[in-house]
Design a protein around this motif. Structure first.
Motif, PDB file in Angstrom:
ATOM      1  N   ARG A  60     -20.219 -16.218 -93.698  1.00  0.00           N
ATOM      2  CA  ARG A  60     -18.865 -16.728 -93.543  1.00  0.00           C
ATOM      3  C   ARG A  60     -18.770 -18.247 -93.621  1.00  0.00           C
ATOM      4  O   ARG A  60     -17.819 -18.792 -94.159  1.00  0.00           O
ATOM      5  CB  ARG A  60     -18.312 -16.244 -92.212  1.00  0.00           C
ATOM      6  N   PHE A  61     -19.745 -18.944 -93.035  1.00  0.00           N
ATOM      7  CA  PHE A  61     -19.633 -20.399 -92.925  1.00  0.00           C
ATOM      8  C   PHE A  61     -20.502 -21.128 -93.938  1.00  0.00           C
ATOM      9  O   PHE A  61     -21.639 -20.768 -94.161  1.00  0.00           O
ATOM     10  CB  PHE A  61     -19.986 -20.844 -91.511  1.00  0.00           C
TER      11      PHE A  61
ATOM     12  N   CYS B   9     -12.664 -30.199 -92.677  1.00  0.00           N
ATOM     13  CA  CYS B   9     -13.964 -29.831 -92.124  1.00  0.00           C
ATOM     14  C   CYS B   9     -14.046 -30.201 -90.659  1.00  0.00           C
ATOM     15  O   CYS B   9     -13.925 -31.352 -90.297  1.00  0.00           O
ATOM     16  CB  CYS B   9     -15.017 -30.602 -92.926  1.00  0.00           C
TER      17      CYS B   9
ATOM     18  N   SER C 253     -14.021 -16.574 -83.728  1.00  0.00           N
ATOM     19  CA  SER C 253     -14.506 -16.686 -85.100  1.00  0.00           C
ATOM     20  C   SER C 253     -13.376 -16.623 -86.115  1.00  0.00           C
ATOM     21  O   SER C 253     -13.444 -17.251 -87.145  1.00  0.00           O
ATOM     22  CB  SER C 253     -15.528 -15.600 -85.375  1.00  0.00           C
ATOM     23  N   LYS C 254     -12.322 -15.868 -85.824  1.00  0.00           N
ATOM     24  CA  LYS C 254     -11.242 -15.753 -86.803  1.00  0.00           C
ATOM     25  C   LYS C 254     -10.537 -17.084 -87.007  1.00  0.00           C
ATOM     26  O   LYS C 254      -9.980 -17.346 -88.054  1.00  0.00           O
ATOM     27  CB  LYS C 254     -10.216 -14.705 -86.345  1.00  0.00           C
ATOM     28  N   GLU C 255     -10.541 -17.929 -85.950  1.00  0.00           N
ATOM     29  CA  GLU C 255      -9.831 -19.189 -86.080  1.00  0.00           C
ATOM     30  C   GLU C 255     -10.617 -20.211 -86.869  1.00  0.00           C
ATOM     31  O   GLU C 255     -10.074 -21.214 -87.301  1.00  0.00           O
ATOM     32  CB  GLU C 255      -9.541 -19.766 -84.681  1.00  0.00           C
ATOM     33  N   LEU C 256     -11.926 -20.016 -87.006  1.00  0.00           N
ATOM     34  CA  LEU C 256     -12.741 -21.005 -87.698  1.00  0.00           C
ATOM     35  C   LEU C 256     -12.668 -20.772 -89.199  1.00  0.00           C
ATOM     36  O   LEU C 256     -12.916 -19.686 -89.679  1.00  0.00           O
ATOM     37  CB  LEU C 256     -14.207 -20.907 -87.240  1.00  0.00           C
ATOM     38  N   GLU C 257     -12.318 -21.830 -89.933  1.00  0.00           N
ATOM     39  CA  GLU C 257     -12.284 -21.717 -91.384  1.00  0.00           C
ATOM     40  C   GLU C 257     -13.703 -21.724 -91.913  1.00  0.00           C
ATOM     41  O   GLU C 257     -14.627 -22.184 -91.260  1.00  0.00           O
ATOM     42  CB  GLU C 257     -11.524 -22.890 -91.982  1.00  0.00           C
ATOM     43  N   SER C 258     -13.837 -21.240 -93.153  1.00  0.00           N
ATOM     44  CA  SER C 258     -15.194 -21.173 -93.692  1.00  0.00           C
ATOM     45  C   SER C 258     -15.775 -22.537 -93.997  1.00  0.00           C
ATOM     46  O   SER C 258     -16.965 -22.678 -94.197  1.00  0.00           O
ATOM     47  CB  SER C 258     -15.210 -20.293 -94.943  1.00  0.00           C
ATOM     48  N   GLU C 259     -14.922 -23.586 -94.021  1.00  0.00           N
ATOM     49  CA  GLU C 259     -15.470 -24.924 -94.249  1.00  0.00           C
ATOM     50  C   GLU C 259     -16.012 -25.540 -92.979  1.00  0.00           C
ATOM     51  O   GLU C 259     -16.488 -26.660 -92.977  1.00  0.00           O
ATOM     52  CB  GLU C 259     -14.401 -25.874 -94.840  1.00  0.00           C
ATOM     53  N   THR C 260     -15.924 -24.833 -91.884  1.00  0.00           N
ATOM     54  CA  THR C 260     -16.424 -25.346 -90.613  1.00  0.00           C
ATOM     55  C   THR C 260     -17.938 -25.499 -90.659  1.00  0.00           C
ATOM     56  O   THR C 260     -18.635 -24.705 -91.282  1.00  0.00           O
ATOM     57  CB  THR C 260     -16.080 -24.345 -89.493  1.00  0.00           C
TER      58      THR C 260
ATOM     59  N   HIS D 104     -17.730 -27.760 -84.939  1.00  0.00           N
ATOM     60  CA  HIS D 104     -17.572 -27.029 -83.685  1.00  0.00           C
ATOM     61  C   HIS D 104     -18.933 -26.814 -83.054  1.00  0.00           C
ATOM     62  O   HIS D 104     -19.874 -26.450 -83.735  1.00  0.00           O
ATOM     63  CB  HIS D 104     -16.946 -25.653 -83.965  1.00  0.00           C
TER      64      HIS D 104
END
Lengths: 98, 469
Positions: free
Chosen positions: B170-171, B2, A3-10, B5
């Motif tokens: 978070r997302f 963007c 989760s830490k590697e995923l940016e919030s724009e994911t 995943h």
């Protein structure tokens, strides 16, 4: 952690998510039984031996872990940073005591 | 930037472990001095383990029995009993993870039990205040063996929105999708979020390739169901058996049958054997069964497919909520029909389930029966969904229980299945169902209308055109 590697724009997609509520429940539920508690006791014994062994041979690593914890606290302003010589001496004294 | 995943659910949650789900304030607090040092921490955990041993022994003891406590009450007993404080308990999980890393422990599996204790402690101490979203449920015998002693302490999370809340925070975009998300408006309630988009798509077909049937009685007009009180009823047992034989006589190749539990399936098979039903069945199909053993089941599935391939025909007896119902596809001739025997409810006497149902009723006004129906129907939908995997595929979805005729069950099926249901498919007896099956198979057996097929497929040009719009 992933989760830490995923940016919030994911964009996060949960596919086949019909049981998502059950998975959420299970992720935060824990079951303890007698066998597990016996195993836990054995694990603690092993950890204790490992720590003693490490202290004898590589106290450096344990010191570093302790130092990281302390530094983390200093960074957050929860512990005062050591002031020059006096401070450094007391910090290294603390880590030796680890 | 963007990125898209896609993760499997359990994988994402193990990575998003309780470290993230704990209140961020907790993580930002000082790691208490008394557990910073490794030896102190180990001594600390020893006391926790000893306390849990004491509690678990008393559950199994003569004055024991099933008990439910709030996290706060259980935590109080623990802090009083061990003279430890609640605050350091919150850090147990992260402190243990750190120590295991520092000691470079490679065989982490050996430490699963200890990790569970740390996890238990952290969750307990973090969620002890405010509205109780957890329950601590203690049972003297958690095994299925009556009279056995296998005491457990269960920290049961009651609120499914807790684990996913940090993800929503978070997302920017979270998509939840499935072929059986029904009723769709229940999910935002359970996970406590406001969907910005909520859509339900029908299946685009060029012919009615799915035929759902609801069989509520045998040819003798006796109602059939897997209700607890009906399980020993010889009339129901015989009717289910006859139903299976007659359906298998008219359906070619592969048929998959799902039951509500292993024990029920096993007892039915025994009774059917005594009645000579299995012998009748083997005339039209070879019989394969799912067991709790993965290797056995894989072998059975393999041979099931071989029997379908060579024209002998086969029936696969399986269990709802089992490995097969969630993962294995029975497309084309491997599954011309799925029969769901009964309504696959969860074990309603489970204390953990009861605690969750009470919570849902109290805090989200979700009625107990509504939730149980929803849960049972989503399992049933998963089972029958195994049978259609492409445009030219076709199959029967047979729901065999008198309760499926009721609106409170039927309307919980996904819309795309309900779209194929009409009045003529409801409330059938075995003989009426058989004639419907024959009509359907004759129609599906006709050559595929290629023009019609093309009309529901997108060509490359169609896709490009849509992209540019």
């Amino acid at each position: 952690m992933v989760s830490k590697e995923l940016e919030s724009e994911t964009i996060v997609v949960f596919d086949e998510a019909h049981n998502i509520d059950s998975v959420c429940i299970e992720a935060l539920s824990v079951t303890i039984n007698e066998r597990g508690l016996d195993q836990a006791t054995r694990s603690l014994g092993r950890l204790s031996s490992e720590v003693s062994r490490l202290k004898a041979t590589d106290s450096h690593r344990l010191q570093n872990e302790y130092q990281n914890l302390v530094n983390g606290l200093i960074d957050q302003g929860l512990l005062d940073a050591p002031a020059n010589d006096v401070g450094m001496a007391s910090v290294s004294h603390l880590s030796m005591a680890f | 930037m963007c990125f898209l995943h896609v993760y499997s659910l359990p994988l994402l949650f193990t990575h998003f472990n309780c470290q993230n789900i704990l209140n961020p304030d907790v993580l930002n607090e000082a790691v208490p001095g008394n557990i910073r040092r490794a030896e102190h921490f180990i001594g600390f955990m020893r006391k926790v383990v000893e306390h849990l041993k004491t509690r678990i022994r008393s559950v199994a003891g003569p004055t024991g029995g099933v008990k439910s406590e709030t996290p706060l009450a259980f935590l109080h007993r623990m802090t009083n009993g061990t003279m430890l404080e609640a605050k350091p308990l919150r850090f147990a999980y992260s402190r243990l993870s750190s120590l295991l890393r520092t000691l470079q422990i490679s065989n982490l599996d050996d430490y699963n039990a200890l990790t569970d204790v740390a996890d238990f402690s952290s969750l307990l101490a973090s969620y002890s205040e405010g509205v109780a979203k957890f329950a601590v449920i203690m049972e003297p015998n958690s095994s299925n063996i009556p009279g056995a002693s296998d005491p457990v302490i269960q920290l049961a999370c009651l609120d499914s929105s807790l684990a996913i809340a940090p993800l929503f925070k978070r997302f920017g975009s979270v998509v939840i999708t499935s072929g059986t998300l029904s009723p769709i408006d229940l999910y935002p309630k359970l996970l406590q979020f406001e969907p910005s988009v909520s859509e339900s798509f029908p299946v685009s077909t060029f012919r009615p390739c799915i035929r759902p049937l609801v069989i509520t009685r045998g040819s003798d007009q006796l109602a059939v169901s897997t209700k607890f009180e009906d399980r020993g009823d010889m009339g129901v047992i015989r009717n289910y058996g006859t139903m299976l034989v007659e359906l298998c006589n008219v359906i070619p190749d592969g048929v998959v049958a799902f039951f509500t539990s292993y024990s029920y399936m096993e007892s039915l098979i025994c009774e059917w054997d005594a009645l000579g039903i299995l012998r009748e069945l083997t005339k039209s199909k070879l019989i394969f069964v799912e067991t709790k053993d993965v290797v056995e089941t894989t072998l059975a599935l393999d041979n099931y497919r071989r029997a379908c391939d060579c024209g002998r025909g086969a029936i696969f007896l399986s269990v709802a909520r089992g490995k097969v119902s969630e993962g294995i596809n029975f497309d084309r001739h491997y599954g011309r029909a799925v029969i769901m025997f009964g309504v696959p409810f969860q074990y309603t006497l489970s204390h953990v389930l009861r605690a969750r149902l009470e919570y849902l009723q109290t805090h989200y006004q979700i009625r107990e029966q509504d939730f149980l129906n929803f849960d049972a129907l989503r399992q049933a939908s998963q089972c029958v969904g195994r049978v259609i995997r492409s445009k030219t595929d076709y199959g029967l979805m047979i729901f065999a229980d008198s309760r499926y005729a009721r609106a409170d069950k039927r309307t919980k099926l996904p819309k795309w299945i309900q779209n194929f249901m009409d009045d003529g498919c409801l409330n059938l007896s075995t003989d009426l169902a058989v004639s419907q099956v024959q009509t359907f198979l004759r129609a599906m057996g006709q050559p595929v209308d290629q023009e019609a097929l093309q009309s529901v497929l997108l060509t490359i040009e169609d896709v490009q055109k849509r992209n540019s719009e």
